[in-house]
Design an enzyme around this catalytic site. Structure first.
Site, PDB file in Angstrom:
ATOM      1  N   ARG A  82       5.433  18.765 -33.661  1.00 13.84           N
ATOM      2  CA  ARG A  82       5.346  19.635 -32.478  1.00 13.84           C
ATOM      3  C   ARG A  82       4.836  18.902 -31.244  1.00 13.84           C
ATOM      4  O   ARG A  82       4.120  19.470 -30.409  1.00 13.84           O
ATOM      5  CB  ARG A  82       4.469  20.860 -32.773  1.00 13.84           C
ATOM      6  CG  ARG A  82       4.983  21.751 -33.888  1.00 13.84           C
ATOM      7  CD  ARG A  82       6.372  22.319 -33.573  1.00 13.84           C
ATOM      8  NE  ARG A  82       6.860  23.112 -34.686  1.00 13.84           N
ATOM      9  CZ  ARG A  82       7.647  22.629 -35.659  1.00 13.84           C
ATOM     10  NH1 ARG A  82       8.040  21.365 -35.631  1.00 13.84           N
ATOM     11  NH2 ARG A  82       8.047  23.396 -36.634  1.00 13.84           N
ATOM     12  N   GLU A 100      -0.233  25.745 -30.210  1.00 15.92           N
ATOM     13  CA  GLU A 100       1.171  25.344 -30.107  1.00 15.92           C
ATOM     14  C   GLU A 100       1.774  25.926 -28.838  1.00 15.92           C
ATOM     15  O   GLU A 100       2.574  25.286 -28.159  1.00 15.92           O
ATOM     16  CB  GLU A 100       1.959  25.813 -31.336  1.00 15.92           C
ATOM     17  CG  GLU A 100       3.411  25.395 -31.325  1.00 15.92           C
ATOM     18  CD  GLU A 100       4.120  25.677 -32.634  1.00 15.92           C
ATOM     19  OE1 GLU A 100       5.311  26.052 -32.582  1.00 15.92           O
ATOM     20  OE2 GLU A 100       3.512  25.522 -33.712  1.00 15.92           O
ATOM     21  N   SER A 105       4.980  31.207 -32.588  1.00 19.50           N
ATOM     22  CA  SER A 105       3.837  30.658 -33.321  1.00 19.50           C
ATOM     23  C   SER A 105       2.765  30.191 -32.344  1.00 19.50           C
ATOM     24  O   SER A 105       3.030  29.379 -31.458  1.00 19.50           O
ATOM     25  CB  SER A 105       4.283  29.485 -34.199  1.00 19.50           C
ATOM     26  OG  SER A 105       5.160  29.919 -35.210  1.00 19.50           O
TER      27      SER A 105
END
Length: 323
Positions: A185, A304, A234
């Site tokens: 990520r 995130e 998320s």
């Protein structure tokens, strides 16, 4: 020289831009909440939608170095703070940056403004496998390139060949996959690069086989995620060897409410705007979750979701609530 209107009412100093020859649209004091999935946040001091890559390069070349530049995409993985975003916010348009073409050898070239889901659909029509995971990611290619977006065991770096980009001085770049420095990520590409286009490698496959994988991805999202709520996807990265949602659940945060923000009952790594949340409500809820997970498990969850902009005076939220 022509100048954007002076910004007022958002706590920002006046801002004038050299727009001679610029073909894109500049909007002063532009509301950002309507373009984010959370539907919260203050305005952009100046909001620029370039006509194409040449227009973007010209604008950046002329933009004074002291003016900050922030890039936003479709707004799905984004929390804008209530004080807004100072400087220039750039958003690539579908008209100028949303093309998709098939190239020799099973490759596809796509503009950075194209939604991930559209890339999966385009690959399906081209008979190319390897992109079904994008069918379940509610973002755009620009964001996918920046954060190595992934789902269902696959990530952007698995298919990427190279990226086109424009830097803060208006210079063009082509970065091969290896130069992106991808990790979970995240990527190590310079922060000032604005990605404009990507070239991917696909694999020929039967349409029915591709459709079956896409159907599995869709079914998983429908079953496990609150996709019809005002959410940013998320919220926290999975820690190494674990799952963020399990730590959040164990910390007693499932369903936790602060103001108009709530931890989803369905999937507790999702935050929701239940109707009247502010940016501060959502960020405070997120930091409360991080503090409780730290206290119960010793794990420091990392955001995130991208949080951008400034808080209103006196409303800044301390990481981990100062723990």
């Amino acid at each position: 020289m022509s100048a954007a209107p002076a910004i007022s009412g958002a706590g920002f100093p006046p801002l004038a831009l050299d727009l001679d020859g610029v073909r894109g649209r500049v909007t002063a004091n532009a509301p950002l909440a309507p373009i984010t999935w959370f539907r919260v946040g203050g305005p952009a001091q100046a909001f620029f939608q370039p006509a194409d890559e040449d227009d973007l390069a010209l604008f950046l070349e002329r933009l004074p170095a002291e003016i900050p530049v922030t890039v936003v995409g479709v707004g799905s993985n984004l929390l804008v703070r209530d004080g807004g975003i100072p400087g220039v916010v750039v958003r690539l348009s579908a008209k100028g940056f949303g093309a998709a073409t098939v190239e020799a050898g099973g490759r596809i070239r796509v503009g950075a403004a194209l939604p991930d889901k559209r890339v999966a659909a385009f690959a399906l029509e081209a008979g190319l496998a390897g992109f079904a995971f994008y069918h379940g990611i509610p973002g755009g290619i620009g964001g996918a390139l920046r954060m190595n977006a992934g789902a269902n065991g696959f990530e952007t770096r698995d298919r990427l060949i190279e990226v086109r980009a424009v830097d803060r001085q208006g210079r063009r770049h082509i970065l091969p996959n290896a130069a992106m420095g991808y990790s979970y990520r995240d990527c190590d590409a310079p922060d000032d690069l604005i990605f404009t286009e990507a070239l991917y490698q696909g694999e020929p496959a039967e349409r029915a086989a591709i459709e079956a994988v896409m159907a599995e991805v869709e079914a998983h999202r429908e079953r496990a995620q609150p996709i019809r709520e005002k959410t940013g996807g998320s919220t926290f990265k999975n820690p190494e060897g674990g799952k963020a949602w399990q730590l959040i659940d164990a910390a007693g945060c499932r369903g936790l409410v602060i103001g108009g923000a709530q931890v989803s009952e369905m999937h507790c790594n999702f935050l929701l705007n239940t109707g009247d949340a502010t940016g501060r409500d959502l960020e405070l809820l997120g930091e409360t979750v991080r503090a409780r997970v730290l206290a119960t498990s010793g794990v420091r969850l990392e955001w995130e979701i991208k949080r951008l902009g400034v808080a209103r005076p006196g409303e800044a939220v301390e990481p981990f609530l100062g723990a």
